[in-house]
Design a protein around this motif. Structure first.
Motif, PDB file in Angstrom:
ATOM      1  N   PHE A  74      18.895  42.572 -33.976  1.00 60.35           N
ATOM      2  CA  PHE A  74      19.058  41.212 -33.459  1.00 60.35           C
ATOM      3  C   PHE A  74      17.844  40.343 -33.782  1.00 60.35           C
ATOM      4  CE2 PHE A  74      22.993  40.761 -31.251  1.00 60.35           C
ATOM      5  CZ  PHE A  74      23.029  39.428 -30.835  1.00 60.35           C
ATOM      6  N   PRO A  75      16.622  40.768 -33.420  1.00 56.94           N
ATOM      7  CA  PRO A  75      15.459  39.914 -33.703  1.00 56.94           C
ATOM      8  C   PRO A  75      15.266  39.642 -35.189  1.00 56.94           C
ATOM      9  CG  PRO A  75      14.898  41.631 -32.127  1.00 56.94           C
ATOM     10  CD  PRO A  75      16.253  41.955 -32.643  1.00 56.94           C
ATOM     11  N   LEU A  76      15.378  40.666 -36.027  1.00 59.31           N
ATOM     12  CA  LEU A  76      15.131  40.478 -37.454  1.00 59.31           C
ATOM     13  C   LEU A  76      16.195  39.605 -38.106  1.00 59.31           C
ATOM     14  CD1 LEU A  76      13.891  44.000 -38.627  1.00 59.31           C
ATOM     15  CD2 LEU A  76      12.550  41.974 -38.061  1.00 59.31           C
ATOM     16  N   THR A  77      17.437  39.718 -37.650  1.00 55.30           N
ATOM     17  CA  THR A  77      18.491  38.892 -38.228  1.00 55.30           C
ATOM     18  C   THR A  77      18.307  37.428 -37.848  1.00 55.30           C
ATOM     19  OG1 THR A  77      20.022  40.770 -38.103  1.00 55.30           O
ATOM     20  CG2 THR A  77      20.985  38.601 -38.445  1.00 55.30           C
ATOM     21  N   LEU A  78      17.954  37.163 -36.605  1.00 54.94           N
ATOM     22  CA  LEU A  78      17.695  35.780 -36.198  1.00 54.94           C
ATOM     23  C   LEU A  78      16.481  35.211 -36.926  1.00 54.94           C
ATOM     24  CD1 LEU A  78      18.399  35.974 -32.357  1.00 54.94           C
ATOM     25  CD2 LEU A  78      19.790  34.856 -34.094  1.00 54.94           C
ATOM     26  N   ALA A 130      26.429  36.251 -44.406  1.00 59.18           N
ATOM     27  CA  ALA A 130      26.076  37.675 -44.419  1.00 59.18           C
ATOM     28  C   ALA A 130      25.257  38.032 -43.189  1.00 59.18           C
ATOM     29  CB  ALA A 130      25.304  38.003 -45.694  1.00 59.18           C
ATOM     30  N   LEU A 131      24.297  37.178 -42.853  1.00 60.51           N
ATOM     31  CA  LEU A 131      23.488  37.418 -41.658  1.00 60.51           C
ATOM     32  C   LEU A 131      24.336  37.336 -40.397  1.00 60.51           C
ATOM     33  CD1 LEU A 131      20.310  35.369 -42.660  1.00 60.51           C
ATOM     34  CD2 LEU A 131      20.436  37.857 -42.400  1.00 60.51           C
ATOM     35  N   GLY A 132      25.323  36.417 -40.387  1.00 59.17           N
ATOM     36  CA  GLY A 132      26.217  36.312 -39.241  1.00 59.17           C
ATOM     37  C   GLY A 132      27.035  37.572 -39.034  1.00 59.17           C
ATOM     38  N   VAL A 133      27.544  38.150 -40.126  1.00 55.65           N
ATOM     39  CA  VAL A 133      28.302  39.406 -40.021  1.00 55.65           C
ATOM     40  C   VAL A 133      27.387  40.532 -39.548  1.00 55.65           C
ATOM     41  CG1 VAL A 133      29.625  41.124 -41.307  1.00 55.65           C
ATOM     42  CG2 VAL A 133      29.977  38.688 -41.756  1.00 55.65           C
ATOM     43  N   LEU A 134      26.142  40.551 -40.073  1.00 53.18           N
ATOM     44  CA  LEU A 134      25.182  41.566 -39.639  1.00 53.18           C
ATOM     45  C   LEU A 134      24.919  41.458 -38.138  1.00 53.18           C
ATOM     46  CD1 LEU A 134      23.139  43.794 -40.144  1.00 53.18           C
ATOM     47  CD2 LEU A 134      21.519  42.069 -40.947  1.00 53.18           C
ATOM     48  N   GLY A 182      23.501  33.016 -34.593  1.00 51.25           N
ATOM     49  CA  GLY A 182      23.583  33.449 -33.211  1.00 51.25           C
ATOM     50  C   GLY A 182      24.982  33.282 -32.633  1.00 51.25           C
ATOM     51  N   TRP A 183      25.662  32.203 -33.031  1.00 52.50           N
ATOM     52  CA  TRP A 183      27.040  31.980 -32.567  1.00 52.50           C
ATOM     53  C   TRP A 183      27.955  33.090 -33.072  1.00 52.50           C
ATOM     54  CZ3 TRP A 183      31.824  31.045 -34.820  1.00 52.50           C
ATOM     55  CH2 TRP A 183      32.812  30.511 -33.980  1.00 52.50           C
ATOM     56  N   LEU A 184      27.802  33.466 -34.341  1.00 54.63           N
ATOM     57  CA  LEU A 184      28.619  34.547 -34.892  1.00 54.63           C
ATOM     58  C   LEU A 184      28.304  35.877 -34.198  1.00 54.63           C
ATOM     59  CD1 LEU A 184      28.463  33.655 -38.695  1.00 54.63           C
ATOM     60  CD2 LEU A 184      30.472  33.530 -37.207  1.00 54.63           C
ATOM     61  N   GLY A 185      27.030  36.069 -33.833  1.00 56.07           N
ATOM     62  CA  GLY A 185      26.676  37.279 -33.112  1.00 56.07           C
ATOM     63  C   GLY A 185      27.385  37.390 -31.779  1.00 56.07           C
TER      64      GLY A 185
END
Length: 399
Positions: free
Chosen positions: A328-332, A225-229, A351-354
């Motif tokens: 970006f910062p909050l998701t990482l 979920a975080l990767g999709v975000l 980060g890779w998915l981002g």
């Protein structure tokens, strides 16, 4: 339910020193390649490259990042996030002069490929170490690191443009930048946090011995979920650079100066959002900030497209930049704190998915634009903002 973070505790001296060091690493990372960007037309003409050949050479950077990005996790757990960030940053700096020394397409693409590989490793490692420092501060500071990166990227581009415009030889410029940044890297390396990689975590996750950690099913779902975000954040953030000027000229018949303003507005508001993002996160919590970020991102792009005028478009891209600034910062940060998952593994995977988002959105918009119009295709970015709003609960701190 999110609760505001206690900001009354004074961080220890080693944490304050490490914060300066991590901020410096972010600056070096943002400053490195952006010095070379203004030289790309000179390099293209010097090597006799076509537009397609130059584009393929530049694509070697994200290709290297996607191909080797997942190696960052093992590197962090073998050497620690601090040493990995410094070491891989030195690799990036070592590749920078070879952009100037390239005698043909292969040498240029090779230098950019190495730069892309090392950049993604540095990105994961410096964010992981930044999260170690943040845990010692007991409040959000991750947005400030990314604000420093944004300021460095703008500074690097301005210095590169100045050097290219004044006739300084490209090797002198990139070689001089490399020498200065290498010294800075080595100096701040002594200020980073010592000790086991996950020693500041309170959820029992260690993994600093290099052994594998088995992820639970819930952890995998949360990371996806975080990767999709982060993919949505990457697509939104890239849209101003990839399509802002094209939209202004092709759809609104704007002059070239005005055409650059959506990107400038987006970057300026993104930097502002990151400078204040930590205080806002501590006050309202990551989920509330994530919801607001998604709404602002979607609303900004919707404003630009629903009211197609240069002024409203520039304002819309600025609002979008403010919205995406903290995603970006909050998701990482959330990825580095998933219970049962080592910090380096979480940050590396998400980060890779981002980075996949940075690659996937531009061609998606391009193909749609050829089928309808660019204005119609850019509604995909507004949809990405709406998706970020829906995925914001994944940012909730978990123990």
């Amino acid at each position: 339910m999110n609760t505001p973070t206690d900001t009354s505790t004074t961080p220890p001296p080693e944490a304050r020193r490490a914060r300066v060091a991590v901020s410096t690493l972010f600056f070096v990372n943002g400053f490195t390649y952006t010095n070379a960007v203004p030289w790309l037309p000179v390099i293209k003409n010097g090597l006799g490259l076509s537009n397609a050949e130059l584009g393929l050479a530049i694509a070697a950077m994200p290709f290297g990042a996607i191909l080797t990005g997942m190696l960052a996790g093992p590197l962090i757990h073998r050497f620690g996030s601090g040493r990995t960030a410094v070491g891989t940053s030195l690799i990036s700096l070592g590749a920078l002069p070879f952009i100037a020394l390239a005698q043909n397409w292969w040498m240029l693409a090779g230098a950019l490929f190495v730069l892309g590989c090392a950049d993604t490793w540095t990105d994961s490692a410096q964010n992981s170490h930044g999260l170690r420092v943040q845990r010692r501060y007991r409040r959000s500071i991750i947005n400030t690191f990314h604000a420093v990166w944004s300021l460095a990227a703008v500074s690097g581009g301005l210095l590169g443009a100045t050097m290219a415009g004044s006739g300084v030889p490209i090797l002198w410029h990139l070689g001089g930048v490399t020498a200065v940044l290498v010294v800075i890297n080595l100096v701040v390396s002594r200020m980073l946090l010592p000790g086991p990689e996950n020693s500041e975590r309170e959820d029992g996750t260690n993994g600093h011995d290099g052994g594998r950690v088995r992820m639970s099913g819930r952890a995998v779902v949360l990371l996806l979920a975080l990767g999709v975000l982060l993919m949505m954040a990457g697509g939104i953030e890239d849209s101003a650079a990839s399509w802002g000027a094209v939209y202004m000229t092709s759809e609104l018949d704007s002059a070239l100066f005005l055409a650059a303003m959506p990107f400038v507005a987006c970057q300026a508001m993104m930097t502002l959002g990151r400078l204040v993002g930590d205080r806002v996160t501590d006050r309202f919590g990551a989920v509330a900030v994530g919801h607001a970020s998604g709404l602002l991102s979607a609303g900004g792009m919707a404003l630009a497209l629903a009211l197609p005028h240069p002024v409203t478009t520039i304002i819309g891209f600025g609002v979008m930049g403010l919205g995406v600034s903290t995603l970006f910062p909050l998701t990482l940060a959330a990825a580095g704190n998933v219970p049962g998952v080592r910090t380096g593994d979480g940050v590396t995977l998400v980060g890779w998915l981002g980075r996949v988002g940075f690659l996937a959105f531009p061609p998606t918009v391009g193909f749609l634009a050829d089928s309808v119009t660019l204005g119609g295709a850019l509604w995909v970015i507004a949809v990405g903002g709406a998706a970020a709003f829906l995925l914001a609960p994944a940012l909730r701190p978990r123990t």
